[in-house]
Design a protein around this motif. Sequence first.
Motif, short mmCIF file in Angstrom:
data_model
loop_
_atom_site.label_atom_id
_atom_site.label_comp_id
_atom_site.label_asym_id
_atom_site.label_seq_id
_atom_site.Cartn_x
_atom_site.Cartn_y
_atom_site.Cartn_z
N GLU A 193 0.83 -1.20 0.00
CA GLU A 193 0.00 0.00 0.00
C GLU A 193 0.86 1.26 0.00
O GLU A 193 1.92 1.30 0.65
CB GLU A 193 -0.92 0.02 1.22
CG GLU A 193 -1.83 -1.18 1.35
CD GLU A 193 -2.86 -1.03 2.47
OE1 GLU A 193 -3.14 0.12 2.87
OE2 GLU A 193 -3.38 -2.06 2.93
N TYR A 194 0.41 2.27 -0.72
CA TYR A 194 1.04 3.59 -0.65
C TYR A 194 -0.01 4.66 -0.91
O TYR A 194 -1.00 4.43 -1.62
CB TYR A 194 2.21 3.72 -1.63
CG TYR A 194 1.93 3.33 -3.06
CD1 TYR A 194 1.46 4.27 -3.98
CD2 TYR A 194 2.19 2.04 -3.52
CE1 TYR A 194 1.22 3.92 -5.30
CE2 TYR A 194 1.96 1.68 -4.84
CZ TYR A 194 1.48 2.63 -5.73
OH TYR A 194 1.26 2.28 -7.04
N THR A 195 0.21 5.83 -0.33
CA THR A 195 -0.72 6.94 -0.43
C THR A 195 -0.06 8.11 -1.16
O THR A 195 1.10 8.44 -0.89
CB THR A 195 -1.18 7.39 0.97
OG1 THR A 195 -1.82 6.29 1.62
CG2 THR A 195 -2.15 8.56 0.89
N VAL A 196 -0.79 8.72 -2.08
CA VAL A 196 -0.29 9.88 -2.80
C VAL A 196 -0.47 11.11 -1.92
O VAL A 196 -1.59 11.52 -1.63
CB VAL A 196 -1.00 10.06 -4.15
CG1 VAL A 196 -0.51 11.32 -4.86
CG2 VAL A 196 -0.78 8.83 -5.03
N THR A 197 0.65 11.68 -1.47
CA THR A 197 0.60 12.83 -0.56
C THR A 197 0.74 14.16 -1.30
O THR A 197 0.42 15.22 -0.75
CB THR A 197 1.71 12.72 0.49
OG1 THR A 197 2.99 12.65 -0.18
CG2 THR A 197 1.53 11.47 1.34
N PRO A 233 -10.71 7.87 0.16
CA PRO A 233 -11.34 8.02 1.48
C PRO A 233 -12.47 9.04 1.49
O PRO A 233 -13.38 8.94 2.32
CB PRO A 233 -10.18 8.46 2.38
CG PRO A 233 -9.19 9.08 1.44
CD PRO A 233 -9.33 8.36 0.15
N ASP A 234 -12.41 10.02 0.61
CA ASP A 234 -13.47 11.03 0.57
C ASP A 234 -14.77 10.47 -0.01
O ASP A 234 -15.86 10.74 0.48
CB ASP A 234 -13.02 12.25 -0.24
CG ASP A 234 -11.87 12.99 0.44
OD1 ASP A 234 -11.79 12.94 1.68
OD2 ASP A 234 -11.05 13.60 -0.28
N ARG A 235 -14.63 9.68 -1.05
CA ARG A 235 -15.81 9.07 -1.68
C ARG A 235 -16.24 7.79 -0.98
O ARG A 235 -17.36 7.31 -1.20
CB ARG A 235 -15.52 8.77 -3.15
CG ARG A 235 -15.22 10.01 -4.00
CD ARG A 235 -14.87 9.60 -5.42
NE ARG A 235 -14.56 10.75 -6.25
CZ ARG A 235 -14.13 10.68 -7.50
NH1 ARG A 235 -13.95 9.48 -8.07
NH2 ARG A 235 -13.86 11.77 -8.20
N GLY A 236 -15.34 7.21 -0.20
CA GLY A 236 -15.66 5.95 0.45
C GLY A 236 -15.72 4.79 -0.52
O GLY A 236 -16.52 3.86 -0.35
N GLY A 288 2.48 14.11 -16.70
CA GLY A 288 1.35 13.98 -15.78
C GLY A 288 1.00 12.52 -15.53
O GLY A 288 1.38 11.62 -16.28
N SER A 289 0.28 12.28 -14.44
CA SER A 289 -0.10 10.91 -14.08
C SER A 289 -1.59 10.84 -13.77
O SER A 289 -2.24 11.86 -13.56
CB SER A 289 0.69 10.44 -12.85
OG SER A 289 0.13 10.98 -11.67
N ARG A 290 -2.07 9.62 -13.73
CA ARG A 290 -3.48 9.40 -13.40
C ARG A 290 -3.70 9.16 -11.90
O ARG A 290 -4.84 8.97 -11.47
CB ARG A 290 -4.02 8.21 -14.21
CG ARG A 290 -4.17 8.52 -15.69
CD ARG A 290 -4.64 7.31 -16.47
NE ARG A 290 -3.55 6.33 -16.63
CZ ARG A 290 -3.68 5.15 -17.24
NH1 ARG A 290 -4.86 4.80 -17.74
NH2 ARG A 290 -2.65 4.33 -17.35
N TYR A 291 -2.63 9.11 -11.14
CA TYR A 291 -2.79 9.00 -9.69
C TYR A 291 -3.54 10.21 -9.16
O TYR A 291 -3.47 11.31 -9.72
CB TYR A 291 -1.42 8.91 -9.02
CG TYR A 291 -0.73 7.58 -9.14
CD1 TYR A 291 -1.13 6.49 -8.37
CD2 TYR A 291 0.34 7.41 -10.02
CE1 TYR A 291 -0.49 5.28 -8.48
CE2 TYR A 291 0.99 6.19 -10.14
CZ TYR A 291 0.57 5.12 -9.36
OH TYR A 291 1.20 3.91 -9.46
N ARG A 292 -4.22 10.02 -8.04
CA ARG A 292 -5.01 11.09 -7.45
C ARG A 292 -4.51 11.38 -6.03
O ARG A 292 -4.36 10.46 -5.22
CB ARG A 292 -6.50 10.71 -7.43
CG ARG A 292 -7.06 10.50 -8.83
CD ARG A 292 -8.48 9.96 -8.82
NE ARG A 292 -9.35 10.83 -8.07
CZ ARG A 292 -10.20 10.43 -7.12
NH1 ARG A 292 -10.27 9.14 -6.81
NH2 ARG A 292 -10.95 11.28 -6.49
N GLU A 293 -4.28 12.62 -5.76
CA GLU A 293 -3.78 13.03 -4.46
C GLU A 293 -4.79 12.69 -3.37
O GLU A 293 -5.99 12.88 -3.52
CB GLU A 293 -3.49 14.54 -4.45
CG GLU A 293 -2.78 15.02 -3.19
CD GLU A 293 -2.34 16.46 -3.30
OE1 GLU A 293 -2.44 17.18 -2.27
OE2 GLU A 293 -1.89 16.88 -4.40
N GLY A 294 -4.28 12.16 -2.26
CA GLY A 294 -5.12 11.80 -1.13
C GLY A 294 -5.63 10.38 -1.17
O GLY A 294 -6.17 9.88 -0.17
#
Length: 581
Positions: free
Chosen positions: A136-140, A199-202, A231-237
């Motif tokens: 697991e990793y999170t985009v900060t 996490p915002d959309r659940g 650019g990337s398709r990753y989303r922050e958060g």
Amino acid sequence: MWEDRTEGHSVTIVTVAHPGQGKDAALEIRAAIEEAKKEDGFVEIRFEAGKIYEVWPEGAYHARGYYITNTARKPENPDGERWSAILMKDMKNVVIDGSGALLLVHGVMTPILLDGCEDILFRDFNLDYARPTVSEYTVTMKTDTYIRIKVHKDSLYRLQDTDGDGRPDSILWQGERTLADGEARYWENAACLLQELDPDRGTLRRVPWYGYGSGITDLGDNVLQLEFPEGSRYREGCTYQVRDGIRNQVGAFVHRSRNVTFEGCGFHYMHGLGIVGQYSENLTLRRLECAPRPETGRTCASFADFVQMSGCRGEILVEGCHFSGAHDDTVNIPGTHLRIVEADGAERRLTVRFMHPETWGFQAFGAGDEIELIDGDTLIPYHRNAVKGFARRNDTDIELTLEGPLPEGIRTGCDAVENITWTPEVTVRGNLSEYVPTRGILCTTRGKVVIEKNVFRKHGMASILLEDDARGWFESGLIRDMTIRDNLFEDGEAPQIHSNPQTVSADPEKTVHSNIAVTGNRFTGQAVEIRAVGTKGFRVEDNIFPEAGGKVFLTGCNGFAVRNNENQTGIYQDGWAAPVS
């Protein structure tokens, strides 16, 4: 209840000694099981309250010949090899009382394996991995040209230079170092199956492989900067879960056993499929917490399905459980279609074959089992018989000798056999299923099925999918009596409920499933779709659709009723709009 059965009988208590923090407890667990085997009456194997029992494969039970449906392809686990902390064979009248203890797994194992057991209860027992096989990793941070990610502390890794330019551009995910060789790893892979948890959309969704960009800079403290010049398709958060596709072990395997209950237990990470019942009878899963332990900060609890019950019979009950964070379905309850490859009418013999590469090797028939021959195109049964004897030809082929004569017209290479003796009745009641990228429930059995009072929260695919096929996954079989009632479907993807047998026929006189009632359910969020194909007696009544509306689509169905649904906006029969009642 366990206490009811033991009334008037003495219960022998066997305590699992705790070897000390950070030490391998495999031998202590094994000693307790072996001691329990010596007792003729009721036995309780009791762990010390609140302790962490760590187990490494080197000291665990090691067994071969346990082939499990929908798991490893033959090259991935050719001998059905299992490493287990708890292996119980031919035992009965045993309770495993965890007393809140945690079994912490190292390496990759099938931590719990029951074979030929009867009247077994696991209670207040917890299971987790020290290093899960999902990383697991999170985009900060996200900019136009790079992203920064925080790798979870449990997700071990090594940076690699794959193009030889002297700069890292890939991540090699790693398991722990082995006990036997402190330099070797239990596993390594450049996993590329990706899921996105917002996490915002659940929501938890499967996404395409986004890669690691053109270069990686290690900023320390598990923070990596990944260069994406365009650019990337990753989303922050968002948190991303990554794995490979090899299901070489499972969480718990219940094989040829009966009256097995898991109650009040926590399954916080399971590799491969989760809890698997195979050719077992009367299985109960009650008040399970199949979700990451909050203190770990992880988001994934299962490498694939949480629960799969294949070729079982009797009663299956899944009640009051919480399922969160899977890489596949929540509950899957099928049988197995084996394709007919040879038919010898004179000798009353059939040779049948496992067709899907992840399902093979296990004993799918017993003497006396009833079978039906299934048309491989329409999925309609056309002949019933009984097994007189069987012989394993190889890993995929089984020769069946039958009690009665065979019919004319068997199409080898197309038609299939289903073992209808091993088809359960099912109740799935009062569960919460969330952070699931695929389906909530798949269930195909001719036994009575009740799916009620569950919450399906923001699933990525149909919350309830009812298939049956003899050309793809080869998961059987027919539905004859199913009730889906009083459930809450929260903002799910359409179709939220889908009866979808994989038949080539659209003839309403050649239906596959029958008598499915969808009543008293509530749907929230986006517009609802309920779909049925090749189904007789499909009823959609007294449901509450959201303000966005709800539509029912019927193809090749007959004897259906769609009425009294709030906010219903359309009925479509074989492509034509029908009046809303």
